[in-house]
Design a protein around this motif. Structure first.
Motif, short mmCIF file in Angstrom:
data_model
loop_
_atom_site.label_atom_id
_atom_site.label_comp_id
_atom_site.label_asym_id
_atom_site.label_seq_id
_atom_site.Cartn_x
_atom_site.Cartn_y
_atom_site.Cartn_z
N HIS A 141 46.52 36.13 40.12
CA HIS A 141 46.13 37.53 39.94
C HIS A 141 47.30 38.45 40.24
O HIS A 141 47.96 38.33 41.28
CB HIS A 141 44.95 37.85 40.87
CG HIS A 141 44.55 39.29 40.88
ND1 HIS A 141 44.24 39.96 42.04
CD2 HIS A 141 44.43 40.20 39.87
CE1 HIS A 141 43.93 41.21 41.75
NE2 HIS A 141 44.04 41.38 40.45
N ASN A 165 48.02 42.38 40.86
CA ASN A 165 47.49 43.72 41.11
C ASN A 165 48.44 44.73 40.50
O ASN A 165 49.51 45.00 41.02
CB ASN A 165 47.35 43.93 42.62
CG ASN A 165 46.82 45.31 42.97
OD1 ASN A 165 46.32 46.03 42.11
ND2 ASN A 165 46.93 45.69 44.22
N VAL A 166 48.07 45.29 39.36
CA VAL A 166 48.97 46.17 38.61
C VAL A 166 49.03 47.53 39.29
O VAL A 166 47.99 48.14 39.59
CB VAL A 166 48.50 46.31 37.15
CG1 VAL A 166 49.38 47.32 36.40
CG2 VAL A 166 48.52 44.95 36.45
N ASP A 170 44.18 45.06 35.66
CA ASP A 170 44.92 44.02 36.36
C ASP A 170 45.23 42.92 35.35
O ASP A 170 44.71 42.92 34.23
CB ASP A 170 44.13 43.45 37.54
CG ASP A 170 44.22 44.33 38.78
OD1 ASP A 170 45.13 45.18 38.85
OD2 ASP A 170 43.38 44.17 39.69
N LYS A 209 40.59 46.58 36.52
CA LYS A 209 41.00 46.50 37.92
C LYS A 209 39.79 46.25 38.81
O LYS A 209 38.71 46.78 38.59
CB LYS A 209 41.71 47.79 38.34
CG LYS A 209 42.20 47.76 39.79
CD LYS A 209 43.19 48.85 40.08
CE LYS A 209 44.55 48.56 39.48
NZ LYS A 209 45.20 47.37 40.05
N ASP A 266 38.74 40.69 39.95
CA ASP A 266 39.18 39.33 40.27
C ASP A 266 38.01 38.46 40.73
O ASP A 266 37.86 37.32 40.25
CB ASP A 266 40.26 39.38 41.36
CG ASP A 266 40.84 38.00 41.65
OD1 ASP A 266 41.38 37.39 40.70
OD2 ASP A 266 40.74 37.53 42.79
#
Length: 423
Positions: free
Chosen positions: A279, A281-282, A197, A239, A242
């Motif tokens: 943030h 979120n990829v 991320d 990932k 966060d």
């Protein structure tokens, strides 16, 4: 755009030839090009303005060439911007090596322009509004699609004036990776595993950085992007981290920033709280089929890209150019609303699938071979052989520059859409 009761209001049904869902770069470029072809087009944008932070602000040489052909480059060039002419990596020994140099390519504009996306979108919207067949409807949120048998025949929306319906020969989804249209139609999607991320934040600068600064150490990756008056910083992490990152607190993030970006160490203290850290979120995915009768997805609605390389906005714009060139004539002649009209939509996918597959494959290789080994503590940066080759043979820096700045299949503006700067 015709209606059965005036403007977009409660319970009204409107009519257009092409309904474009989403007023981002792909949506506005497509709307502008189709309007220049004399096609009635409505762009529906759910927000009241374009002012959203940390959107894709990289405008690559291929997109600037398009703006040139559309007669818009002079106005674009006057926007506040910084220019990236090269990407520089640091070796484990602290030596800086140029990895990509755009100035080695025979381009009209051999750099990446970092322009606030809202300025670019405003320019495109203003130019499109000069065309009598174009309309941009802000604060019009699409809530679903209108079905006519097994064919999409329009969209439902809500606006400050109430709910409404827009019927169209074609609906084009340009509403991003969380596309309402894509979900409503249920097009099949292929998702790829992603282990990273990104967290975005700003560091004010006293002087403009001259190049992209990717910095790596074991377990840490930070990328500083030059902007006017500040550096836009991407903190790359694993990932799902966060909550962990926020629990560490702002002091730890400042320390990481100062460690990897010593030239900004004295400015990192200006980062006040984790509320300033956004943030992302990829995701990396793509539709197996981008279309159904009466509907087409392009840009992130068709293929969510990793932020690595900043190519998403430019790939979406190229999708829009190809779609406009292929669809303008059948839209004007009413063929897309006829049985078999989806064969033109299939042509758009065939044209744009190759560059999508190639770029996503390269991004996934970067994730697996470069980023994850660093985040897992198994490496400290790019493989030494790659940087060594670039250092010994600077001409090779043109290769990654061509992949990033031009792409596998750049699209040219249709002849009928071109203009000179003087209007």
């Amino acid at each position: 755009m015709a209606g059965s009761g005036g403007d977009a209001g409660r319970g009204v049904t409107l009519r257009t030839t092409c309904a474009v869902v989403g007023g981002g770069p792909a949506g506005l470029v497509l709307g502008l090009l189709l309007a220049r072809a004399g096609i009635d087009v409505v762009v529906l944008e759910k927000h009241a303005d374009f002012l959203r932070d940390f959107r894709g602000d990289t405008v690559h040489p291929s997109t600037m060439a398009l703006l040139d052909d559309l007669g818009l480059f002079e106005r674009f060039d006057a926007l506040p911007q910084s220019r990236l002419r090269r990407a520089v990596f640091s070796t484990p020994e602290g030596r800086e090596v140029t990895f990509a140099s755009f100035e080695r390519l025979p381009l009209r504009h051999p750099y990446i322009a970092m322009v606030p996306q809202w300025d670019l979108l405003t320019l495109l919207a203003e130019e499109a509004s000069r065309e009598p067949t174009f309309r941009l409807c802000m604060e019009h949120e699409v809530t679903g699609v209108v079905w006519e048998g097994d064919r999409v025949a329009g969209v439902d929306f809500r606006s400050p004036s109430g709910s409404g319906r827009l019927r169209a020969d074609l609906v084009v989804a340009c509403d991003g990776r969380w596309s309402v249209v894509r979900r409503a139609v249920g097009l099949p999607v292929k998702e790829f595993p992603v282990g990273i991320d990104v967290w975005w934040y700003r560091i004010p600068t006293q002087r403009r950085l001259e190049s992209l600064l990717p910095r790596m150490s074991r377990g840490k990756i930070i990328i500083a992007i030059p902007r006017e008056g500040y550096a836009q910083v991407a903190y790359v992490g694993r990932k799902g981290a966060d909550a962990q990152l926020r629990a560490r607190g702002i002091a730890a993030l400042r320390a990481d920033t100062a460690e990897l970006l010593p030239e900004l160490a004295d400015r990192a203290a200006r980062l006040e709280s984790m509320d300033d850290v956004k943030h992302l979120n990829v995701r990396v995915d793509r539709l197996r089929r981008w279309y159904a009768p009466g509907v087409l997805c392009i840009g992130d609605a068709a293929h969510a890209m990793s932020p690595i390389g900043g190519v998403g906005i430019n790939l979406a714009v190229q999708d829009a150019v190809a779609a406009a060139r292929i669809l303008a004539r059948p839209l004007r002649e009413g063929r897309l609303a006829s049985p078999g009209g989806e064969r033109w939509l299939a042509r758009v996918q065939r044209r744009r699938m190759l560059p999508t597959v190639v770029i996503q494959a390269l991004q996934r290789v970067m994730h697996q071979r470069v980023i994850m080994p660093v985040l897992e503590g198994r490496a400290r940066g790019l493989p030494g052989g790659v940087l060594g080759l670039m250092g010994r043979m600077p001409v090779m820096t043109a290769v990654p520059a061509a992949v990033l700045g031009v792409g596998p299949r750049p699209e040219k503006a249709p002849v009928w859409a071109r203009r000179t700067p003087a209007r």
